[in-house]
Design a protein around this motif. Structure first.
Motif, PDB file in Angstrom:
ATOM      1  N   PRO A  89       0.804  -1.231   0.000  1.00 57.91           N
ATOM      2  CA  PRO A  89       0.000   0.000   0.000  1.00 57.91           C
ATOM      3  C   PRO A  89       0.833   1.276   0.000  1.00 57.91           C
ATOM      4  CG  PRO A  89      -0.078  -1.090   2.146  1.00 57.91           C
ATOM      5  CD  PRO A  89       0.567  -2.053   1.203  1.00 57.91           C
ATOM      6  N   LEU A  90       2.049   1.237   0.572  1.00 62.25           N
ATOM      7  CA  LEU A  90       2.886   2.434   0.590  1.00 62.25           C
ATOM      8  C   LEU A  90       3.361   2.828  -0.801  1.00 62.25           C
ATOM      9  CD1 LEU A  90       5.083   2.010   3.801  1.00 62.25           C
ATOM     10  CD2 LEU A  90       3.144   3.543   3.434  1.00 62.25           C
ATOM     11  N   ALA A  91       3.270   1.894  -1.755  1.00 59.01           N
ATOM     12  CA  ALA A  91       3.661   2.205  -3.128  1.00 59.01           C
ATOM     13  C   ALA A  91       2.766   3.279  -3.734  1.00 59.01           C
ATOM     14  CB  ALA A  91       3.618   0.944  -3.985  1.00 59.01           C
ATOM     15  N   LEU A  92       1.613   3.500  -3.146  1.00 60.75           N
ATOM     16  CA  LEU A  92       0.722   4.559  -3.622  1.00 60.75           C
ATOM     17  C   LEU A  92       1.375   5.932  -3.507  1.00 60.75           C
ATOM     18  CD1 LEU A  92      -2.772   3.526  -2.192  1.00 60.75           C
ATOM     19  CD2 LEU A  92      -2.241   3.957  -4.595  1.00 60.75           C
ATOM     20  N   ILE A  93       2.158   6.124  -2.460  1.00 59.56           N
ATOM     21  CA  ILE A  93       2.713   7.454  -2.185  1.00 59.56           C
ATOM     22  C   ILE A  93       4.236   7.465  -2.152  1.00 59.56           C
ATOM     23  CG2 ILE A  93       0.676   8.233  -0.924  1.00 59.56           C
ATOM     24  CD1 ILE A  93       2.135   7.564   1.669  1.00 59.56           C
ATOM     25  N   SER A  94       4.870   6.302  -2.310  1.00 58.80           N
ATOM     26  CA  SER A  94       6.326   6.240  -2.237  1.00 58.80           C
ATOM     27  C   SER A  94       6.938   6.063  -3.618  1.00 58.80           C
ATOM     28  CB  SER A  94       6.761   5.064  -1.341  1.00 58.80           C
ATOM     29  OG  SER A  94       8.171   4.910  -1.378  1.00 58.80           O
ATOM     30  N   PRO A  95       8.000   6.827  -3.934  1.00 57.04           N
ATOM     31  CA  PRO A  95       8.679   6.665  -5.229  1.00 57.04           C
ATOM     32  C   PRO A  95       9.747   5.578  -5.217  1.00 57.04           C
ATOM     33  CG  PRO A  95       9.632   8.504  -4.055  1.00 57.04           C
ATOM     34  CD  PRO A  95       8.527   7.973  -3.180  1.00 57.04           C
ATOM     35  N   PHE A  96       9.821   4.803  -4.138  1.00 53.39           N
ATOM     36  CA  PHE A  96      10.832   3.757  -4.020  1.00 53.39           C
ATOM     37  C   PHE A  96      10.202   2.378  -4.178  1.00 53.39           C
ATOM     38  CE2 PHE A  96      12.420   7.386  -1.625  1.00 53.39           C
ATOM     39  CZ  PHE A  96      13.708   7.519  -2.126  1.00 53.39           C
ATOM     40  N   ASP A  97      10.912   1.489  -4.855  1.00 53.35           N
ATOM     41  CA  ASP A  97      10.424   0.136  -5.050  1.00 53.35           C
ATOM     42  C   ASP A  97      10.255  -0.558  -3.695  1.00 53.35           C
ATOM     43  OD1 ASP A  97      11.105  -2.957  -5.442  1.00 53.35           O
ATOM     44  OD2 ASP A  97      10.277  -2.176  -7.313  1.00 53.35           O
ATOM     45  N   PRO A  98       9.069  -1.110  -3.410  1.00 55.96           N
ATOM     46  CA  PRO A  98       8.835  -1.710  -2.094  1.00 55.96           C
ATOM     47  C   PRO A  98       9.652  -2.972  -1.826  1.00 55.96           C
ATOM     48  CG  PRO A  98       6.994  -2.157  -3.561  1.00 55.96           C
ATOM     49  CD  PRO A  98       7.871  -1.184  -4.268  1.00 55.96           C
ATOM     50  N   VAL A  99      10.207  -3.584  -2.874  1.00 55.24           N
ATOM     51  CA  VAL A  99      10.986  -4.815  -2.709  1.00 55.24           C
ATOM     52  C   VAL A  99      12.477  -4.514  -2.622  1.00 55.24           C
ATOM     53  CG1 VAL A  99      11.564  -7.053  -3.694  1.00 55.24           C
ATOM     54  CG2 VAL A  99       9.234  -6.154  -3.914  1.00 55.24           C
ATOM     55  N   SER A 100      13.000  -3.802  -3.640  1.00 51.59           N
ATOM     56  CA  SER A 100      14.439  -3.535  -3.694  1.00 51.59           C
ATOM     57  C   SER A 100      14.842  -2.267  -2.950  1.00 51.59           C
ATOM     58  CB  SER A 100      14.891  -3.435  -5.150  1.00 51.59           C
ATOM     59  OG  SER A 100      14.318  -2.296  -5.783  1.00 51.59           O
ATOM     60  N   GLY A 101      13.903  -1.353  -2.781  1.00 54.09           N
ATOM     61  CA  GLY A 101      14.207  -0.087  -2.129  1.00 54.09           C
ATOM     62  C   GLY A 101      14.809   0.946  -3.060  1.00 54.09           C
ATOM     63  N   SER A 102      15.007   0.604  -4.328  1.00 60.68           N
ATOM     64  CA  SER A 102      15.590   1.540  -5.283  1.00 60.68           C
ATOM     65  C   SER A 102      14.560   2.572  -5.730  1.00 60.68           C
ATOM     66  CB  SER A 102      16.127   0.779  -6.499  1.00 60.68           C
ATOM     67  OG  SER A 102      15.093   0.053  -7.135  1.00 60.68           O
ATOM     68  N   TYR A 103      15.074   3.726  -6.143  1.00 57.04           N
ATOM     69  CA  TYR A 103      14.193   4.810  -6.587  1.00 57.04           C
ATOM     70  C   TYR A 103      13.646   4.496  -7.980  1.00 57.04           C
ATOM     71  CZ  TYR A 103      12.533   9.429  -7.962  1.00 57.04           C
ATOM     72  OH  TYR A 103      11.742  10.474  -8.387  1.00 57.04           O
ATOM     73  N   ILE A 104      12.333   4.485  -8.121  1.00 59.90           N
ATOM     74  CA  ILE A 104      11.709   4.190  -9.416  1.00 59.90           C
ATOM     75  C   ILE A 104      10.750   5.299  -9.846  1.00 59.90           C
ATOM     76  CG2 ILE A 104      11.896   1.693  -9.171  1.00 59.90           C
ATOM     77  CD1 ILE A 104       8.988   1.662  -8.256  1.00 59.90           C
ATOM     78  N   GLY A 105      10.538   6.291  -8.970  1.00 63.38           N
ATOM     79  CA  GLY A 105       9.585   7.351  -9.286  1.00 63.38           C
ATOM     80  C   GLY A 105       8.156   6.847  -9.189  1.00 63.38           C
ATOM     81  N   PHE A 106       7.233   7.671  -9.647  1.00 58.78           N
ATOM     82  CA  PHE A 106       5.822   7.294  -9.632  1.00 58.78           C
ATOM     83  C   PHE A 106       5.394   6.871 -11.030  1.00 58.78           C
ATOM     84  CE2 PHE A 106       6.090  10.228  -6.025  1.00 58.78           C
ATOM     85  CZ  PHE A 106       5.468   9.475  -5.040  1.00 58.78           C
ATOM     86  N   SER A 107       4.792   5.715 -11.139  1.00 62.70           N
ATOM     87  CA  SER A 107       4.269   5.251 -12.415  1.00 62.70           C
ATOM     88  C   SER A 107       2.920   4.610 -12.166  1.00 62.70           C
ATOM     89  CB  SER A 107       5.216   4.240 -13.070  1.00 62.70           C
ATOM     90  OG  SER A 107       5.348   3.089 -12.249  1.00 62.70           O
ATOM     91  N   GLY A 108       2.014   4.810 -13.109  1.00 59.08           N
ATOM     92  CA  GLY A 108       0.693   4.236 -12.963  1.00 59.08           C
ATOM     93  C   GLY A 108      -0.347   5.277 -12.618  1.00 59.08           C
ATOM     94  N   LEU A 109      -0.936   5.876 -13.653  1.00 58.74           N
ATOM     95  CA  LEU A 109      -2.017   6.838 -13.482  1.00 58.74           C
ATOM     96  C   LEU A 109      -3.168   6.447 -14.405  1.00 58.74           C
ATOM     97  CD1 LEU A 109       0.017  10.191 -13.527  1.00 58.74           C
ATOM     98  CD2 LEU A 109      -0.825   8.971 -11.519  1.00 58.74           C
ATOM     99  N   SER A 110      -4.371   6.687 -13.972  1.00 54.82           N
ATOM    100  CA  SER A 110      -5.561   6.361 -14.755  1.00 54.82           C
ATOM    101  C   SER A 110      -6.317   7.633 -15.093  1.00 54.82           C
ATOM    102  CB  SER A 110      -6.467   5.413 -13.965  1.00 54.82           C
ATOM    103  OG  SER A 110      -7.774   5.372 -14.503  1.00 54.82           O
ATOM    104  N   PHE A 111      -6.591   7.851 -16.386  1.00 52.42           N
ATOM    105  CA  PHE A 111      -7.353   9.044 -16.751  1.00 52.42           C
ATOM    106  C   PHE A 111      -8.765   8.981 -16.187  1.00 52.42           C
ATOM    107  CE2 PHE A 111     -10.548  11.086 -19.380  1.00 52.42           C
ATOM    108  CZ  PHE A 111     -10.143  12.400 -19.262  1.00 52.42           C
ATOM    109  N   HIS A 112      -9.397   7.810 -16.256  1.00 56.52           N
ATOM    110  CA  HIS A 112     -10.752   7.699 -15.723  1.00 56.52           C
ATOM    111  C   HIS A 112     -10.762   7.985 -14.223  1.00 56.52           C
ATOM    112  CE1 HIS A 112     -11.055   5.350 -19.494  1.00 56.52           C
ATOM    113  NE2 HIS A 112     -12.284   5.834 -19.529  1.00 56.52           N
ATOM    114  N   GLY A 113      -9.714   7.550 -13.526  1.00 53.93           N
ATOM    115  CA  GLY A 113      -9.603   7.870 -12.115  1.00 53.93           C
ATOM    116  C   GLY A 113      -9.410   9.360 -11.891  1.00 53.93           C
ATOM    117  N   ALA A 114      -8.576   9.989 -12.745  1.00 50.05           N
ATOM    118  CA  ALA A 114      -8.365  11.433 -12.648  1.00 50.05           C
ATOM    119  C   ALA A 114      -9.670  12.181 -12.872  1.00 50.05           C
ATOM    120  CB  ALA A 114      -7.319  11.878 -13.664  1.00 50.05           C
TER     121      ALA A 114
END
Length: 274
Positions: A89-114
């Motif tokens: 769930p922290l992946a919603l607001i965290s730019p770090f990969d929850p498994v490796s801890g590396s920085y991956i930024g934010f990816s995954g947006l939905s226009f219908h959700g917007a």
């Protein structure tokens, strides 16, 4: 020429420039351009048509921007990757990969959700400010396609949202996908959901009269149909795949928008006895 075009994304660096550890992607630049385009359109309409204070438009813009960003992220999590975000769930607001801890930024947006998020934000703001909700959604209907245009250009330059395989001369290779020639579907969407939709709405505004809500009806219906058709050229998200009747998730969500536009059309027609 066609060969150079087909390999464009193989040599196009998604990073526009870097300053130290900070990398600025073309997608981010396009995203900001889309936000700016929406604001400039609202400000233009305020000066030419509304006759209201600039501060009110700025406040409204900030509220719907926050609503759109939250809705886009939550929409992607709930519709496109619920299992992943349920586990992390922290992946919603965290730019770090929850498994490796590396920085991956934010990816995954939905226009219908917007769209759902900004609509809810607009409604709450209109109630608190005692404004006509549909007057403001009508203005957004004409502004949002401008943001879509730049957003889809950013998707293309990021090499994502690739299309289905094709043998057409204008097909292009998406390095993040595979070695197949594919439809440049983000560009189709930029032109269809962005430029074409905006031109149609500007044209239709001449004929819908001044009753609030009609531009919103046209936006929802036209966007829904354009997106539904263009989804036939876009590869569905691998974690979702094909759904009932062979439609993609984007098509089902777009059919939902078409249904909402039909209900709103019926309500407005009944209200105004058009």
């Amino acid at each position: 020429m066609s060969s150079a075009w087909q390999h464009l994304l193989e040599w196009l660096d998604p990073v526009a420039f870097s300053i130290g550890f900070l990398s600025v992607h073309w997608y981010g630049i396009c995203f900001l351009l889309g936000i700016a385009a929406v604001w400039f359109w609202l400000e233009r309409e305020r000066k030419r048509r509304w006759g209201i204070q600039s501060a009110l438009v700025d406040e409204f813009f900030f509220v719907i921007l926050v609503g759109a960003l939250i809705g886009a992220r939550l929409g992607y999590a709930f519709w496109y990757a619920p299992e992943y975000f349920w586990e992390y769930p922290l992946a919603l607001i965290s730019p770090f990969d929850p498994v490796s801890g590396s920085y991956i930024g934010f990816s995954g947006l939905s226009f219908h959700g917007a769209l759902a998020g900004l609509t809810l934000a607009c409604f709450v703001w209109a109630v608190r400010r005692r404004q006509d909700f549909l007057i403001w959604t009508d203005q957004l209907a004409l502004a949002v396609p401008l943001g879509i245009f730049f957003g889809r250009i950013g998707n293309f330059m990021n090499g994502e949202l690739w299309g289905r395989p094709t043998d057409m001369a204008w097909g292009i290779y998406f390095p993040l996908a595979d070695s197949l020639l594919r439809h440049p579907s983000p560009l189709y969407e930029a032109l269809g959901e962005g430029a074409l939709l905006w031109m149609l709405l500007v044209f239709l505004r001449r004929f819908v009269g001044s009753q609030p809500g009609w531009m919103t009806v046209w936006f929802l219906g036209l966007y829904g149909w354009i997106r539904f058709i263009l989804e036939y050229f876009r590869e569905p998200d691998i974690q979702v795949g094909w759904l009932w009747l062979g439609f993609s998730l984007g098509q089902w969500l777009s059919l939902g928008l078409i249904g909402v536009s039909g209900v709103l059309f019926w309500l407005l027609k009944r209200k105004h006895r058009v």
